[in-house]
Write a protein that holds these residues in place. Structure first.
Motif, PDB file in Angstrom:
ATOM      1  N   ILE A 116     -92.903  75.571  71.282  1.00  0.00           N
ATOM      2  CA  ILE A 116     -93.386  76.673  72.110  1.00  0.00           C
ATOM      3  C   ILE A 116     -94.008  76.156  73.400  1.00  0.00           C
ATOM      4  O   ILE A 116     -94.528  75.042  73.449  1.00  0.00           O
ATOM      5  CB  ILE A 116     -94.390  77.540  71.313  1.00  0.00           C
ATOM      6  N   GLY A 117     -93.940  76.979  74.430  1.00  0.00           N
ATOM      7  CA  GLY A 117     -94.575  76.681  75.705  1.00  0.00           C
ATOM      8  C   GLY A 117     -95.833  77.515  75.869  1.00  0.00           C
ATOM      9  O   GLY A 117     -95.874  78.668  75.437  1.00  0.00           O
ATOM     10  N   THR A 118     -96.858  76.909  76.459  1.00  0.00           N
ATOM     11  CA  THR A 118     -98.109  77.627  76.718  1.00  0.00           C
ATOM     12  C   THR A 118     -98.589  77.309  78.122  1.00  0.00           C
ATOM     13  O   THR A 118     -98.209  76.299  78.719  1.00  0.00           O
ATOM     14  CB  THR A 118     -99.235  77.222  75.745  1.00  0.00           C
ATOM     15  N   SER A 119     -99.457  78.161  78.620  1.00  0.00           N
ATOM     16  CA  SER A 119    -100.194  77.817  79.833  1.00  0.00           C
ATOM     17  C   SER A 119    -101.161  76.705  79.451  1.00  0.00           C
ATOM     18  O   SER A 119    -101.427  76.484  78.261  1.00  0.00           O
ATOM     19  CB  SER A 119    -100.956  79.046  80.350  1.00  0.00           C
ATOM     20  N   ASN A 134     -83.216  71.960  73.817  1.00  0.00           N
ATOM     21  CA  ASN A 134     -81.823  72.002  73.352  1.00  0.00           C
ATOM     22  C   ASN A 134     -81.623  71.133  72.120  1.00  0.00           C
ATOM     23  O   ASN A 134     -80.928  71.524  71.175  1.00  0.00           O
ATOM     24  CB  ASN A 134     -80.865  71.580  74.470  1.00  0.00           C
ATOM     25  N   GLU A 135     -82.241  69.962  72.103  1.00  0.00           N
ATOM     26  CA  GLU A 135     -82.147  69.084  70.946  1.00  0.00           C
ATOM     27  C   GLU A 135     -82.851  69.707  69.734  1.00  0.00           C
ATOM     28  O   GLU A 135     -82.349  69.643  68.615  1.00  0.00           O
ATOM     29  CB  GLU A 135     -82.766  67.718  71.264  1.00  0.00           C
ATOM     30  N   PHE A 136     -83.999  70.319  69.993  1.00  0.00           N
ATOM     31  CA  PHE A 136     -84.734  70.962  68.905  1.00  0.00           C
ATOM     32  C   PHE A 136     -83.915  72.100  68.301  1.00  0.00           C
ATOM     33  O   PHE A 136     -83.744  72.171  67.083  1.00  0.00           O
ATOM     34  CB  PHE A 136     -86.086  71.491  69.397  1.00  0.00           C
ATOM     35  N   ILE A 137     -83.427  73.005  69.130  1.00  0.00           N
ATOM     36  CA  ILE A 137     -82.716  74.177  68.625  1.00  0.00           C
ATOM     37  C   ILE A 137     -81.440  73.758  67.877  1.00  0.00           C
ATOM     38  O   ILE A 137     -81.044  74.398  66.902  1.00  0.00           O
ATOM     39  CB  ILE A 137     -82.423  75.212  69.748  1.00  0.00           C
ATOM     40  N   THR A 182     -82.657  75.189  55.559  1.00  0.00           N
ATOM     41  CA  THR A 182     -83.344  73.905  55.377  1.00  0.00           C
ATOM     42  C   THR A 182     -84.285  73.567  56.530  1.00  0.00           C
ATOM     43  O   THR A 182     -85.262  72.866  56.332  1.00  0.00           O
ATOM     44  CB  THR A 182     -82.335  72.754  55.209  1.00  0.00           C
ATOM     45  N   GLN A 183     -83.968  74.036  57.731  1.00  0.00           N
ATOM     46  CA  GLN A 183     -84.774  73.735  58.922  1.00  0.00           C
ATOM     47  C   GLN A 183     -85.000  75.036  59.685  1.00  0.00           C
ATOM     48  O   GLN A 183     -84.065  75.573  60.277  1.00  0.00           O
ATOM     49  CB  GLN A 183     -84.040  72.749  59.850  1.00  0.00           C
ATOM     50  N   ALA A 184     -86.230  75.540  59.670  1.00  0.00           N
ATOM     51  CA  ALA A 184     -86.523  76.814  60.327  1.00  0.00           C
ATOM     52  C   ALA A 184     -87.376  76.607  61.566  1.00  0.00           C
ATOM     53  O   ALA A 184     -88.291  75.783  61.581  1.00  0.00           O
ATOM     54  CB  ALA A 184     -87.234  77.756  59.366  1.00  0.00           C
ATOM     55  N   TYR A 185     -87.079  77.378  62.581  1.00  0.00           N
ATOM     56  CA  TYR A 185     -87.841  77.437  63.823  1.00  0.00           C
ATOM     57  C   TYR A 185     -88.677  78.704  63.731  1.00  0.00           C
ATOM     58  O   TYR A 185     -88.135  79.807  63.660  1.00  0.00           O
ATOM     59  CB  TYR A 185     -86.859  77.487  64.983  1.00  0.00           C
ATOM     60  N   ILE A 186     -89.990  78.562  63.699  1.00  0.00           N
ATOM     61  CA  ILE A 186     -90.900  79.703  63.601  1.00  0.00           C
ATOM     62  C   ILE A 186     -91.384  80.007  65.005  1.00  0.00           C
ATOM     63  O   ILE A 186     -91.921  79.137  65.691  1.00  0.00           O
ATOM     64  CB  ILE A 186     -92.108  79.387  62.676  1.00  0.00           C
ATOM     65  N   ASP A 187     -91.203  81.262  65.460  1.00  0.00           N
ATOM     66  CA  ASP A 187     -91.553  81.597  66.841  1.00  0.00           C
ATOM     67  C   ASP A 187     -92.248  82.947  66.907  1.00  0.00           C
ATOM     68  O   ASP A 187     -92.007  83.834  66.092  1.00  0.00           O
ATOM     69  CB  ASP A 187     -90.292  81.604  67.708  1.00  0.00           C
ATOM     70  N   GLY A 188     -93.093  83.085  67.907  1.00  0.00           N
ATOM     71  CA  GLY A 188     -93.854  84.317  68.129  1.00  0.00           C
ATOM     72  C   GLY A 188     -95.290  84.121  67.675  1.00  0.00           C
ATOM     73  O   GLY A 188     -95.544  83.557  66.603  1.00  0.00           O
TER      74      GLY A 188
END
Length: 176
Positions: free
Chosen positions: A7-10, A36-39, A106-112
């Motif tokens: 994630i990106g933050t200020s 891109n590598e992460f996703i 097996t590999q989840a990206y949790i966002d929000g």
């Protein structure tokens, strides 16, 4: 199943303005910084309803054919997604992880913001990658919320970019 956050933050720790806008983040992520590598390393993307509604406005659909799971206890209209693989689940984070693992994730990206906070509190995130953008916005939606107890992290790496962005990766230490 391994769950990670990217994630990106200020610089002052906000993921979005109070109105949900994230116009302070570089357009298209700015320079390459590992997204891109992460996703490419994840098979499932888990987002909350608010994040889904924000992402839905993006064209084209930013996740391609990746499996996207929208968390909401209320019905969500998934028909607006063109060319994507989207489904809805509800429940507490442990139930969600169990259902996803049982379905082969097996590999989840949790966002929000809310989703990340809920999964962190439940002890279900193993890795955090936070990219700080060199801007102070003063107020907004924070990445982190209140915690019942400390979450200890192990620093893996930090990279800086010519734009001034700084990306740090952490592993969540076992809470035992």
């Amino acid at each position: 199943m391994k769950a990670s956050v990217f994630i990106g933050t200020s610089l002052d720790g906000f993921i979005a303005r109070k109105n949900g806008e994230f116009d302070f983040l570089p357009v298209d992520g700015g320079e390459p910084h590992g997204y891109n590598e992460f996703i490419a390393s994840v098979d499932t993307i888990v987002i909350g309803r608010n994040t889904f509604e924000t992402v839905l406005a993006m064209t084209p659909w930013p996740y391609g054919k990746k499996r996207v799971v929208v968390l909401s206890s209320r019905p969500v209209d998934l028909s607006a997604v063109v060319g994507g693989s989207v489904e809805q689940l509800s429940g507490d984070p442990a139930e969600i992880v169990s259902k996803l693992a049982a379905s082969g994730a097996t590999q989840a990206y949790i966002d929000g913001g809310i989703t990340i906070q809920r999964f962190l509190r439940a002890g279900l995130i193993q890795r955090l990658i936070i990219t700080r953008v060199p801007v102070l916005i003063g107020q907004g939606i924070p990445l982190f919320g209140s915690l019942e107890k400390d979450i200890h992290l192990r620093h893996i790496s930090t990279k800086h970019y010519s734009s001034g962005m700084v990306s740090s990766e952490y592993e969540i230490k076992n809470r035992s």
